[in-house]
Scaffold this motif. Structure first.
Motif, PDB file in Angstrom:
ATOM      1  N   ALA A 108     -11.120  19.021  17.501  1.00 52.25           N
ATOM      2  CA  ALA A 108     -11.047  17.869  16.601  1.00 52.25           C
ATOM      3  C   ALA A 108     -11.052  16.556  17.381  1.00 52.25           C
ATOM      4  O   ALA A 108     -11.701  15.587  16.972  1.00 52.25           O
ATOM      5  CB  ALA A 108      -9.806  17.969  15.731  1.00 52.25           C
ATOM      6  N   GLU A 109     -10.333  16.515  18.503  1.00 53.26           N
ATOM      7  CA  GLU A 109     -10.306  15.305  19.327  1.00 53.26           C
ATOM      8  C   GLU A 109     -11.682  15.003  19.920  1.00 53.26           C
ATOM      9  O   GLU A 109     -12.111  13.853  19.947  1.00 53.26           O
ATOM     10  CB  GLU A 109      -9.275  15.454  20.442  1.00 53.26           C
ATOM     11  CG  GLU A 109      -7.849  15.441  19.970  1.00 53.26           C
ATOM     12  CD  GLU A 109      -6.849  15.803  21.057  1.00 53.26           C
ATOM     13  OE1 GLU A 109      -7.271  16.019  22.215  1.00 53.26           O
ATOM     14  OE2 GLU A 109      -5.652  15.878  20.747  1.00 53.26           O
ATOM     15  N   ILE A 110     -12.373  16.035  20.381  1.00 51.32           N
ATOM     16  CA  ILE A 110     -13.701  15.845  20.964  1.00 51.32           C
ATOM     17  C   ILE A 110     -14.682  15.369  19.902  1.00 51.32           C
ATOM     18  O   ILE A 110     -15.470  14.456  20.136  1.00 51.32           O
ATOM     19  CB  ILE A 110     -14.190  17.138  21.638  1.00 51.32           C
ATOM     20  CG1 ILE A 110     -13.339  17.445  22.865  1.00 51.32           C
ATOM     21  CG2 ILE A 110     -15.663  17.033  22.020  1.00 51.32           C
ATOM     22  CD1 ILE A 110     -13.577  18.816  23.451  1.00 51.32           C
ATOM     23  N   LEU A 111     -14.625  15.989  18.726  1.00 54.77           N
ATOM     24  CA  LEU A 111     -15.513  15.588  17.640  1.00 54.77           C
ATOM     25  C   LEU A 111     -15.269  14.137  17.247  1.00 54.77           C
ATOM     26  O   LEU A 111     -16.220  13.374  17.032  1.00 54.77           O
ATOM     27  CB  LEU A 111     -15.328  16.513  16.437  1.00 54.77           C
ATOM     28  CG  LEU A 111     -16.263  16.267  15.266  1.00 54.77           C
ATOM     29  CD1 LEU A 111     -17.710  16.544  15.660  1.00 54.77           C
ATOM     30  CD2 LEU A 111     -15.868  17.144  14.097  1.00 54.77           C
ATOM     31  N   ALA A 112     -14.008  13.747  17.177  1.00 63.70           N
ATOM     32  CA  ALA A 112     -13.687  12.357  16.838  1.00 63.70           C
ATOM     33  C   ALA A 112     -14.225  11.401  17.895  1.00 63.70           C
ATOM     34  O   ALA A 112     -14.765  10.331  17.549  1.00 63.70           O
ATOM     35  CB  ALA A 112     -12.171  12.194  16.693  1.00 63.70           C
ATOM     36  N   SER A 113     -14.129  11.767  19.161  1.00 62.96           N
ATOM     37  CA  SER A 113     -14.630  10.882  20.211  1.00 62.96           C
ATOM     38  C   SER A 113     -16.163  10.793  20.180  1.00 62.96           C
ATOM     39  O   SER A 113     -16.719   9.725  20.417  1.00 62.96           O
ATOM     40  CB  SER A 113     -14.154  11.339  21.582  1.00 62.96           C
ATOM     41  OG  SER A 113     -14.757  12.551  21.956  1.00 62.96           O
ATOM     42  N   ILE A 114     -16.837  11.892  19.857  1.00 61.11           N
ATOM     43  CA  ILE A 114     -18.289  11.869  19.755  1.00 61.11           C
ATOM     44  C   ILE A 114     -18.726  10.991  18.587  1.00 61.11           C
ATOM     45  O   ILE A 114     -19.657  10.198  18.706  1.00 61.11           O
ATOM     46  CB  ILE A 114     -18.864  13.295  19.629  1.00 61.11           C
ATOM     47  CG1 ILE A 114     -18.742  14.019  20.967  1.00 61.11           C
ATOM     48  CG2 ILE A 114     -20.317  13.279  19.164  1.00 61.11           C
ATOM     49  CD1 ILE A 114     -19.123  15.470  20.929  1.00 61.11           C
ATOM     50  N   LYS A 115     -18.059  11.124  17.457  1.00 56.95           N
ATOM     51  CA  LYS A 115     -18.408  10.303  16.300  1.00 56.95           C
ATOM     52  C   LYS A 115     -18.091   8.837  16.541  1.00 56.95           C
ATOM     53  O   LYS A 115     -18.832   7.963  16.092  1.00 56.95           O
ATOM     54  CB  LYS A 115     -17.687  10.820  15.052  1.00 56.95           C
ATOM     55  CG  LYS A 115     -18.270  12.120  14.561  1.00 56.95           C
ATOM     56  CD  LYS A 115     -17.675  12.542  13.258  1.00 56.95           C
ATOM     57  CE  LYS A 115     -18.375  13.811  12.772  1.00 56.95           C
ATOM     58  NZ  LYS A 115     -17.909  14.220  11.466  1.00 56.95           N
ATOM     59  N   LEU A 116     -17.000   8.556  17.249  1.00 58.47           N
ATOM     60  CA  LEU A 116     -16.687   7.175  17.589  1.00 58.47           C
ATOM     61  C   LEU A 116     -17.746   6.589  18.509  1.00 58.47           C
ATOM     62  O   LEU A 116     -18.181   5.459  18.322  1.00 58.47           O
ATOM     63  CB  LEU A 116     -15.307   7.115  18.267  1.00 58.47           C
ATOM     64  CG  LEU A 116     -14.816   5.748  18.700  1.00 58.47           C
ATOM     65  CD1 LEU A 116     -14.572   4.866  17.468  1.00 58.47           C
ATOM     66  CD2 LEU A 116     -13.558   5.863  19.525  1.00 58.47           C
ATOM     67  N   TRP A 117     -18.178   7.362  19.482  1.00 59.81           N
ATOM     68  CA  TRP A 117     -19.219   6.921  20.410  1.00 59.81           C
ATOM     69  C   TRP A 117     -20.543   6.687  19.674  1.00 59.81           C
ATOM     70  O   TRP A 117     -21.283   5.776  19.967  1.00 59.81           O
ATOM     71  CB  TRP A 117     -19.389   7.949  21.517  1.00 59.81           C
ATOM     72  CG  TRP A 117     -20.380   7.532  22.539  1.00 59.81           C
ATOM     73  CD1 TRP A 117     -21.649   8.004  22.684  1.00 59.81           C
ATOM     74  CD2 TRP A 117     -20.231   6.550  23.556  1.00 59.81           C
ATOM     75  NE1 TRP A 117     -22.283   7.385  23.721  1.00 59.81           N
ATOM     76  CE2 TRP A 117     -21.430   6.484  24.279  1.00 59.81           C
ATOM     77  CE3 TRP A 117     -19.182   5.724  23.911  1.00 59.81           C
ATOM     78  CZ2 TRP A 117     -21.606   5.614  25.347  1.00 59.81           C
ATOM     79  CZ3 TRP A 117     -19.360   4.863  24.984  1.00 59.81           C
ATOM     80  CH2 TRP A 117     -20.569   4.812  25.678  1.00 59.81           C
ATOM     81  N   GLN A 118     -20.814   7.541  18.669  1.00 63.42           N
ATOM     82  CA  GLN A 118     -22.040   7.428  17.889  1.00 63.42           C
ATOM     83  C   GLN A 118     -22.071   6.140  17.072  1.00 63.42           C
ATOM     84  O   GLN A 118     -23.107   5.515  16.909  1.00 63.42           O
ATOM     85  CB  GLN A 118     -22.150   8.639  16.943  1.00 63.42           C
ATOM     86  CG  GLN A 118     -23.324   8.581  16.009  1.00 63.42           C
ATOM     87  CD  GLN A 118     -23.287   9.736  14.999  1.00 63.42           C
ATOM     88  OE1 GLN A 118     -22.307  10.457  14.892  1.00 63.42           O
ATOM     89  NE2 GLN A 118     -24.356   9.882  14.268  1.00 63.42           N
ATOM     90  N   ASN A 119     -20.909   5.706  16.587  1.00 63.08           N
ATOM     91  CA  ASN A 119     -20.838   4.516  15.737  1.00 63.08           C
ATOM     92  C   ASN A 119     -20.920   3.220  16.532  1.00 63.08           C
ATOM     93  O   ASN A 119     -20.998   2.152  15.958  1.00 63.08           O
ATOM     94  CB  ASN A 119     -19.539   4.540  14.929  1.00 63.08           C
ATOM     95  CG  ASN A 119     -19.576   5.619  13.879  1.00 63.08           C
ATOM     96  OD1 ASN A 119     -20.643   6.030  13.427  1.00 63.08           O
ATOM     97  ND2 ASN A 119     -18.412   6.097  13.491  1.00 63.08           N
ATOM     98  N   ARG A 120     -20.912   3.304  17.846  1.00 67.94           N
ATOM     99  CA  ARG A 120     -20.999   2.074  18.652  1.00 67.94           C
ATOM    100  C   ARG A 120     -22.378   1.563  18.722  1.00 67.94           C
ATOM    101  O   ARG A 120     -23.367   2.020  18.613  1.00 67.94           O
ATOM    102  CB  ARG A 120     -20.497   2.340  20.071  1.00 67.94           C
ATOM    103  CG  ARG A 120     -19.001   2.465  20.087  1.00 67.94           C
ATOM    104  CD  ARG A 120     -18.533   2.614  21.493  1.00 67.94           C
ATOM    105  NE  ARG A 120     -17.089   2.536  21.473  1.00 67.94           N
ATOM    106  CZ  ARG A 120     -16.369   2.411  22.536  1.00 67.94           C
ATOM    107  NH1 ARG A 120     -16.921   2.353  23.714  1.00 67.94           N
ATOM    108  NH2 ARG A 120     -15.073   2.337  22.460  1.00 67.94           N
TER     109      ARG A 120
END
Length: 120
Positions: A108-120
């Motif tokens: 879940a933490e990795i997925l959240a970081s990937i999605k956060l990176w995607q939104n940049r």
């Protein structure tokens, strides 16, 4: 889903593999590869947790708690002999669920970081 992704997931437990497939199905191929690379480095294997729990019977109680990021419980187990061996026995019985819980949290933490990176 990328066939290479499925092959790379072959070393996962069946329940864990299903969870990961459902988690990453909305990601594109590059994001799936990025997720899997990060997940493979951070996940814990049930055998590792089992071995470190067994080590608790020989004077190294609590290592399994340190490996699953439960530092406070690890310190408590270390200084109390695995809560007088009772906690170590409970962890021995529950090592698979403890590992799966940790791996789900990491995913879940990795997925959240990937999605956060995607939104940049």
């Amino acid at each position: 889903m990328n066939p290479n992704f499925v092959i790379m997931m072959a070393n996962l437990e069946p329940e864990e593999a299903i969870f990961i497939q459902n988690l990453v199905r909305d990601l594109d191929e590059t994001q799936q590869q990025q997720f899997l690379a990060m997940y493979q480095n951070k996940r814990r294997d049930t055998t590792l947790i089992l071995i470190t729990t067994i080590m608790g019977f020989f004077g190294f109680a609590g290592i399994q708690r340190f490996l699953t990021d439960r530092i406070g419980m690890g310190i408590l187990y270390f200084f109390t002999g695995g809560l007088c061996m009772i906690g170590t026995i409970v962890d021995l019985v529950n090592h698979k669920s403890m590992t799966m819980e940790y791996n789900r949290q990491v995913a879940a933490e990795i997925l959240a970081s990937i999605k956060l990176w995607q939104n940049r």
